[in-house]
Design a protein around this motif. Structure first.
Motif, PDB file in Angstrom:
ATOM      1  N   ALA A  16       0.892  -1.162   0.114  1.00 23.25           N
ATOM      2  CA  ALA A  16      -0.055  -0.063   0.011  1.00 23.25           C
ATOM      3  C   ALA A  16       0.851   1.149  -0.029  1.00 23.25           C
ATOM      4  O   ALA A  16       0.771   2.297  -0.796  1.00 23.25           O
ATOM      5  N   SER A  17       2.075   1.171   0.648  1.00 25.65           N
ATOM      6  CA  SER A  17       2.733   2.487   0.914  1.00 25.65           C
ATOM      7  C   SER A  17       3.449   2.619  -0.503  1.00 25.65           C
ATOM      8  O   SER A  17       3.497   3.694  -1.032  1.00 25.65           O
ATOM      9  N   VAL A  18       3.868   1.556  -1.251  1.00 28.56           N
ATOM     10  CA  VAL A  18       4.710   2.028  -2.455  1.00 28.56           C
ATOM     11  C   VAL A  18       3.515   2.268  -3.566  1.00 28.56           C
ATOM     12  O   VAL A  18       4.011   3.026  -4.413  1.00 28.56           O
ATOM     13  N   SER A  19       2.175   1.609  -3.432  1.00 26.78           N
ATOM     14  CA  SER A  19       1.233   2.217  -4.108  1.00 26.78           C
ATOM     15  C   SER A  19       0.938   3.591  -4.212  1.00 26.78           C
ATOM     16  O   SER A  19       0.831   4.397  -5.191  1.00 26.78           O
ATOM     17  N   GLY A  20       0.953   4.133  -2.890  1.00 23.34           N
ATOM     18  CA  GLY A  20       0.611   5.530  -2.670  1.00 23.34           C
ATOM     19  C   GLY A  20       1.817   6.333  -3.229  1.00 23.34           C
ATOM     20  O   GLY A  20       1.666   7.647  -3.739  1.00 23.34           O
ATOM     21  N   ILE A  21       3.193   5.884  -3.035  1.00 20.33           N
ATOM     22  CA  ILE A  21       4.246   6.719  -3.678  1.00 20.33           C
ATOM     23  C   ILE A  21       4.229   6.779  -5.119  1.00 20.33           C
ATOM     24  O   ILE A  21       4.705   7.652  -5.554  1.00 20.33           O
ATOM     25  N   ALA A  22       3.921   5.586  -5.611  1.00 16.16           N
ATOM     26  CA  ALA A  22       3.685   5.602  -7.313  1.00 16.16           C
ATOM     27  C   ALA A  22       3.065   6.303  -7.716  1.00 16.16           C
ATOM     28  O   ALA A  22       3.221   7.056  -8.629  1.00 16.16           O
ATOM     29  N   ILE A  23       1.732   6.743  -7.168  1.00 17.42           N
ATOM     30  CA  ILE A  23       0.838   7.187  -7.477  1.00 17.42           C
ATOM     31  C   ILE A  23       1.380   8.916  -7.790  1.00 17.42           C
ATOM     32  O   ILE A  23       1.216   9.414  -8.741  1.00 17.42           O
ATOM     33  N   THR A  24       2.175   9.192  -6.727  1.00 18.23           N
ATOM     34  CA  THR A  24       2.601  10.839  -6.530  1.00 18.23           C
ATOM     35  C   THR A  24       3.709  10.700  -7.604  1.00 18.23           C
ATOM     36  O   THR A  24       3.648  11.534  -8.428  1.00 18.23           O
ATOM     37  N   LEU A  25       4.516   9.584  -7.762  1.00 20.53           N
ATOM     38  CA  LEU A  25       5.693   9.908  -8.764  1.00 20.53           C
ATOM     39  C   LEU A  25       5.113   9.839 -10.114  1.00 20.53           C
ATOM     40  O   LEU A  25       5.584  10.294 -11.091  1.00 20.53           O
ATOM     41  N   GLU A  26       3.994   9.167 -10.470  1.00 20.15           N
ATOM     42  CA  GLU A  26       3.219   9.062 -11.752  1.00 20.15           C
ATOM     43  C   GLU A  26       2.840  10.334 -12.207  1.00 20.15           C
ATOM     44  O   GLU A  26       3.030  10.886 -13.182  1.00 20.15           O
ATOM     45  N   LYS A  27       2.141  10.931 -11.105  1.00 19.45           N
ATOM     46  CA  LYS A  27       1.325  12.221 -11.270  1.00 19.45           C
ATOM     47  C   LYS A  27       2.618  13.430 -11.640  1.00 19.45           C
ATOM     48  O   LYS A  27       2.363  14.439 -12.538  1.00 19.45           O
ATOM     49  N   ASP A  28       3.778  13.321 -11.009  1.00 21.34           N
ATOM     50  CA  ASP A  28       5.018  14.049 -11.271  1.00 21.34           C
ATOM     51  C   ASP A  28       5.463  13.758 -12.497  1.00 21.34           C
ATOM     52  O   ASP A  28       6.727  14.329 -12.721  1.00 21.34           O
ATOM     53  N   GLY A  29       5.349  12.678 -13.317  1.00 15.19           N
ATOM     54  CA  GLY A  29       5.812  12.441 -14.517  1.00 15.19           C
ATOM     55  C   GLY A  29       7.263  11.608 -14.296  1.00 15.19           C
ATOM     56  O   GLY A  29       7.872  11.600 -15.360  1.00 15.19           O
ATOM     57  N   LEU A  30       7.491  11.069 -13.218  1.00 11.40           N
ATOM     58  CA  LEU A  30       8.961  10.422 -12.944  1.00 11.40           C
ATOM     59  C   LEU A  30       8.762   9.004 -13.138  1.00 11.40           C
ATOM     60  O   LEU A  30       9.971   8.259 -13.477  1.00 11.40           O
ATOM     61  N   ILE A  31       7.677   8.322 -12.988  1.00  9.01           N
ATOM     62  CA  ILE A  31       7.573   6.950 -13.268  1.00  9.01           C
ATOM     63  C   ILE A  31       6.391   6.589 -14.097  1.00  9.01           C
ATOM     64  O   ILE A  31       5.420   7.601 -14.200  1.00  9.01           O
ATOM     65  N   SER A  32       6.167   5.607 -14.835  1.00  7.79           N
ATOM     66  CA  SER A  32       5.035   5.213 -15.458  1.00  7.79           C
ATOM     67  C   SER A  32       4.614   3.561 -14.990  1.00  7.79           C
ATOM     68  O   SER A  32       5.423   3.073 -14.652  1.00  7.79           O
TER      69      SER A  32
END
Length: 186
Positions: free
Chosen positions: A101-117
Motif C-alpha cells: 500500500a505504501s509503495v502504491s501511494g508513492i507510485a501514484i505521486t511519482l506518476e503524477k509528477d511524470g517520474l515513473i509510469s
C-alpha cells in the motif's frame, strides 16, 4: 531537577556546536544515571549511528532531494526501479522493506509528477510494472551523483585505510544486526 535542566542546556549547546560525539556522551552519561545497568558501550554506539544517520539523511533531504522535487520515499522507490528496471509494485515493496500500500501511494505521486509510469508486463498483461520515465531516470541519476559527491566530502575526514576499516566494520555490524533483528528481512 537541576541536573535535568543542566543536561538540557548542555545538549542544546552541543547541538548548536554540531558536536555529535559530545551530544552522545552527555546522553549516555544522563541515561546511565537513570539506568545504571545499561550497556554504555552498546548504547553509545547505537546513539552515534542514529545521530550520524539522522544528520546525513537530513542533509540529503534538504540539500539534494527537496531541490529535485523528491521525497525520501519517492527517491527510494525510484532508486529501486533504477537498479532493477521495470518491476512489480509488490517486488519493489519487498526490496524497500515497505508495504504494498505504501509503495502504491508513492507510485501514484511519482506518476503524477511524470517520474515513473505504469506499463503492462510483456509476459503477463494482467501485471503492471513500475518503470522510470526519461525525466525520472535523469532525476534519480542527478540525485545519486549528488549523494555520491556528498558522501565523498564526508569521507575526506578519513584516511583511505580508515574509510576501508569503517566500511568493513559497518558491513560486519549490518550482518550482526540482521541476524539478531526481530524483523530479519530488509
Amino acid at each position: 531537577m537541576n541536573s535535568i535542566k543542566d543536561a538540557k542546556h548542555e545538549l542544546l549547546q552541543l547541538m548548536d556546536d554540531n558536536n555529535v560525539a559530545g551530544f552522545v556522551d552527555v546522553a549516555v552519561r544522563e541515561g546511565s544515571k537513570r539506568l545504571p545497568h545499561m550497556n554504555l558501550k552498546a548504547h553509545r554506539m547505537i546513539l552515534m549511528l542514529l545521530r550520524v544517520g539522522d544528520l546525513i539523511t537530513y542533509d540529503h533531504m534538504v540539500k539534494i532531494l527537496r531541490p529535485l522535487g523528491l521525497t525520501g520515499a519517492g527517491h527510494y522507490l525510484m532508486w529501486v526501479i533504477w537498479l532493477t528496471g521495470p518491476i512489480e509494485g509488490i517486488m519493489a515493496a519487498r526490496l524497500m522493506g515497505a508495504s504494498r500500500a505504501s509503495v502504491s501511494g508513492i507510485a501514484i505521486t511519482l506518476e503524477k509528477d511524470g517520474l515513473i509510469s505504469k506499463v503492462p508486463s510483456p509476459s503477463d498483461g494482467r501485471v503492471t510494472l513500475l518503470t522510470l520515465t526519461e525525466e525520472g531516470k535523469t532525476k534519480i541519476e542527478q540525485a545519486m551523483m549528488q549523494i555520491s559527491d556528498s558522501a565523498g566530502l564526508v569521507l575526506e575526514g578519513l584516511t583511505e585505510e580508515e574509510s576501508t576499516i569503517l566500511l568493513t566494520l559497518l558491513e560486519k555490524f549490518s550482518a550482526a544486526t540482521v541476524s539478531k533483528s526481530r524483523l530479519r528481512a530488509l
